[in-house]
Design an enzyme around this catalytic site. Structure first.
Site, PDB file in Angstrom:
ATOM      1  N   LYS A 114     -32.238  51.706   7.508  1.00  0.00           N
ATOM      2  CA  LYS A 114     -31.533  50.463   7.777  1.00  0.00           C
ATOM      3  C   LYS A 114     -31.555  50.166   9.277  1.00  0.00           C
ATOM      4  O   LYS A 114     -31.307  51.053  10.110  1.00  0.00           O
ATOM      5  CB  LYS A 114     -30.087  50.548   7.294  1.00  0.00           C
ATOM      6  CG  LYS A 114     -29.948  50.564   5.792  1.00  0.00           C
ATOM      7  CD  LYS A 114     -30.347  49.235   5.176  1.00  0.00           C
ATOM      8  CE  LYS A 114     -30.151  49.224   3.672  1.00  0.00           C
ATOM      9  NZ  LYS A 114     -30.484  47.916   3.068  1.00  0.00           N
ATOM     10  N   ASP A 145     -35.450  48.240   6.868  1.00  0.00           N
ATOM     11  CA  ASP A 145     -34.819  47.157   6.121  1.00  0.00           C
ATOM     12  C   ASP A 145     -33.777  46.499   7.008  1.00  0.00           C
ATOM     13  O   ASP A 145     -32.804  47.135   7.418  1.00  0.00           O
ATOM     14  CB  ASP A 145     -34.161  47.718   4.853  1.00  0.00           C
ATOM     15  CG  ASP A 145     -33.517  46.640   3.999  1.00  0.00           C
ATOM     16  OD1 ASP A 145     -33.653  45.443   4.323  1.00  0.00           O
ATOM     17  OD2 ASP A 145     -32.875  46.990   2.988  1.00  0.00           O
ATOM     18  N   GLU A 171     -38.723  45.413   5.361  1.00  0.00           N
ATOM     19  CA  GLU A 171     -38.107  44.720   4.235  1.00  0.00           C
ATOM     20  C   GLU A 171     -37.153  43.640   4.731  1.00  0.00           C
ATOM     21  O   GLU A 171     -36.268  43.921   5.544  1.00  0.00           O
ATOM     22  CB  GLU A 171     -37.352  45.737   3.374  1.00  0.00           C
ATOM     23  CG  GLU A 171     -36.705  45.163   2.135  1.00  0.00           C
ATOM     24  CD  GLU A 171     -36.097  46.247   1.250  1.00  0.00           C
ATOM     25  OE1 GLU A 171     -35.017  46.003   0.695  1.00  0.00           O
ATOM     26  OE2 GLU A 171     -36.704  47.347   1.132  1.00  0.00           O
ATOM     27  N   ASP A 199     -37.030  40.916  -0.240  1.00  0.00           N
ATOM     28  CA  ASP A 199     -35.997  41.440  -1.128  1.00  0.00           C
ATOM     29  C   ASP A 199     -35.016  40.330  -1.491  1.00  0.00           C
ATOM     30  O   ASP A 199     -35.084  39.752  -2.572  1.00  0.00           O
ATOM     31  CB  ASP A 199     -35.272  42.602  -0.451  1.00  0.00           C
ATOM     32  CG  ASP A 199     -34.131  43.161  -1.290  1.00  0.00           C
ATOM     33  OD1 ASP A 199     -34.001  42.778  -2.468  1.00  0.00           O
ATOM     34  OD2 ASP A 199     -33.349  43.986  -0.791  1.00  0.00           O
ATOM     35  N   LYS A 223     -35.076  44.319  -8.118  1.00  0.00           N
ATOM     36  CA  LYS A 223     -33.917  45.085  -8.539  1.00  0.00           C
ATOM     37  C   LYS A 223     -33.480  44.581  -9.908  1.00  0.00           C
ATOM     38  O   LYS A 223     -33.400  43.363 -10.134  1.00  0.00           O
ATOM     39  CB  LYS A 223     -32.774  44.946  -7.525  1.00  0.00           C
ATOM     40  CG  LYS A 223     -33.164  45.446  -6.131  1.00  0.00           C
ATOM     41  CD  LYS A 223     -32.043  45.299  -5.118  1.00  0.00           C
ATOM     42  CE  LYS A 223     -32.484  45.846  -3.766  1.00  0.00           C
ATOM     43  NZ  LYS A 223     -31.444  45.754  -2.727  1.00  0.00           N
TER      44      LYS A 223
END
Length: 338
Positions: A114, A145, A171, A199, A223
Site C-alpha cells: 500500500k 496499490d 494498482e 481496481d 473482486k
C-alpha cells in the site's frame, strides 16, 4: 452497473434468521479499518459473507448481497485449476514493521504494498517498498496499490521513483478512467515501464468495461463481492479482454473462499492473487483461517472454509447490539433492491 439477480433468492425473514454480525479486530490498520465488520449468512450450499464497507450506498451493498447469495444459495462455476498463487499484502506501515507483516505469509513470492497513504510522503513509500524488495529478493514480484489517491502528475513522479525497485504493476494509481489513460501516456513518454491495473475503476463503476475500451489499464483487478458474484466477475473479465488478478475486499475466510473459486475458474491466470488478507485479521470466523500455505490456496481448503464457521467464534466476536441493528436494517434495504 446493474445488480445481478441471484439464483434462488431467499426471502428476507430467512436471511435475517440466519444472519450473524461480527466485529473482527485487525492486526494493523488497513484501508482506514481497525475492526472489520461482516455479516455471516447460512445458506443451503454453505456459509456466505456480506460485508460492504459502511460508506457504500445501498445499491453497492445490493451487489455484495447478490454475491453472498450466489455463494450460499447458488451454484459456482467448475474450477479449471485446484491451486491459486497468493500475494502478501503489506499495509502502509513503517519500513521497520514490514518484516513482521511478511512473516505472516508462508513463502509468498509476490507482495502488494500500500502506498499514497494520507499523512505519509513519497519517501515513506519508497522506504517501505525498498524494504519489501530487500526481504523478498530480486526474483519476487512487487506491486503497489495507491487506491486512486494520486493525481496524474503525482503518480508519474511516484512511479518514476518506485520503478527502479522493479514493479510488477501499479494498482489504481489515479481515481478516474481519464486519469489512468493520461497516466499510461505520461509514463510511456517518460520511459517508465510500469503497467497499470484498474481496481476501483472496475468494481465501483457503472460501466466496468470502460477502462478496456479507453486503453486506461494493462490488466484488471476483480473482486467477487463488489461485482455481484463469481459468474458476473467472469463475464466482466471475458468482456474486458485483459489479464485479470483476483483480489479480496478485506474478507473473512468465508468471503475469501469465493475469491479462490473465482480465481480457480478463470480461463487464464498469470498473476498471483490478493487473497491472503485473512493474515491481516487478528480473529476470524473459522478455527483455521484461510491463509496461504507455500504461497498458495487450494479450492479444497476454500470449500472447507465455507462449512467450518464456528458458532463459538460468531458468539465471541459478535458486534455490539447497535451495530447488529444497523446491519440488519441495511440488509433489508439491500434485499429490496434485488
Amino acid at each position: 452497473m446493474d445488480v445481478p439477480e441471484p439464483p434462488g433468492l431467499p426471502d428476507l425473514p430467512e436471511l435475517l434468521a440466519g444472519a450473524h454480525v461480527v466485529a473482527l479486530p485487525m492486526r494493523v490498520r488497513f484501508r482506514g479499518v481497525d475492526v472489520r465488520e461482516a455479516v455471516l449468512l447460512r445458506g443451503p450450499r454453505g456459509w456466505a459473507e456480506w460485508a460492504p464497507f459502511p460508506e457504500y450506498d445501498d445499491r453497492d451493498a445490493a451487489r455484495w448481497l447478490a454475491a453472498a447469495l450466489e455463494l450460499g444459495w447458488g451454484e459456482l462455476p467448475k474450477p479449471v485449476r485446484g491451486q491459486v498463487g497468493v500475494n502478501a499484502t503489506v499495509p502502509a506501515v513503517a519500513a521497520a514493521q514490514v518484516e513482521g507483516v511478511l512473516a505472516r505469509y508462508d513463502r509468498c513470492r509476490t507482495a502488494k504494498v500500500k502506498v499514497a497513504e494520507r499523512g505519509q510522503t513519497l519517501a515513506d513509500d519508497v522506504e517501505r517498498v525498498t524494504e519489501v524488495r530487500r526481504l523478498l529478493g530480486p526474483d519476487a514480484r512487487v506491486r503497489v496499490d495507491a487506491n486512486g489517491a494520486w493525481s496524474v502528475d503525482a503518480a508519474r513522479d511516484a512511479l518514476s521513483a518506485l520503478a527502479p525497485l522493479g514493479l510488477e504493476y501499479a494498482e489504481q494509481p489515479c481515481a478516474t478512467v481519464e486519469e489512468l489513460a493520461a497516466l499510461r501516456l505520461a509514463l510511456a513518454r517518460a520511459g517508465v515501464d510500469v503497467p497499470i491495473a484498474a481496481d476501483e475503476s472496475i468494481r465501483r463503476a457503472e460501466d466496468p468495461l470502460r477502462v478496456a475500451r479507453e486503453g486506461a489499464a494493462d490488466l484488471v483487478v476483480v473482486k467477487v463481492a463488489p461485482l455481484g458474484g463469481v459468474r458476473r466477475a467472469l463475464e466482466i473479465v471475458a468482456d474486458a479482454g485483459l489479464p485479470a488478478v483476483v483480489s479480496s475486499a478485506l474478507d473473512t475466510s468465508v468471503g475469501l473462499a469465493g475469491g479462490v473459486r473465482l480465481a480457480a475458474a478463470l480461463p487464464q491466470l498469470d498473476h498471483d492473487c490478493g487473497l491472503g488478507t485473512a493474515a491481516l485479521l487478528a480473529a476470524d470466523v473459522v478455527p483455521e483461517p484461510l491463509v496461504p500455505h507455500a504461497g498458495s490456496l487450494t479450492t479444497t481448503r476454500a470449500d472447507a472454509a465455507r462449512s467450518a464457521v464456528d458458532p463459538a467464534l460468531l458468539a465471541a466476536y459478535s458486534a455490539p447490539s447497535e451495530r447488529v441493528t444497523w446491519w440488519r436494517q441495511r440488509l433489508a434495504r439491500a434485499h429490496a433492491l434485488l
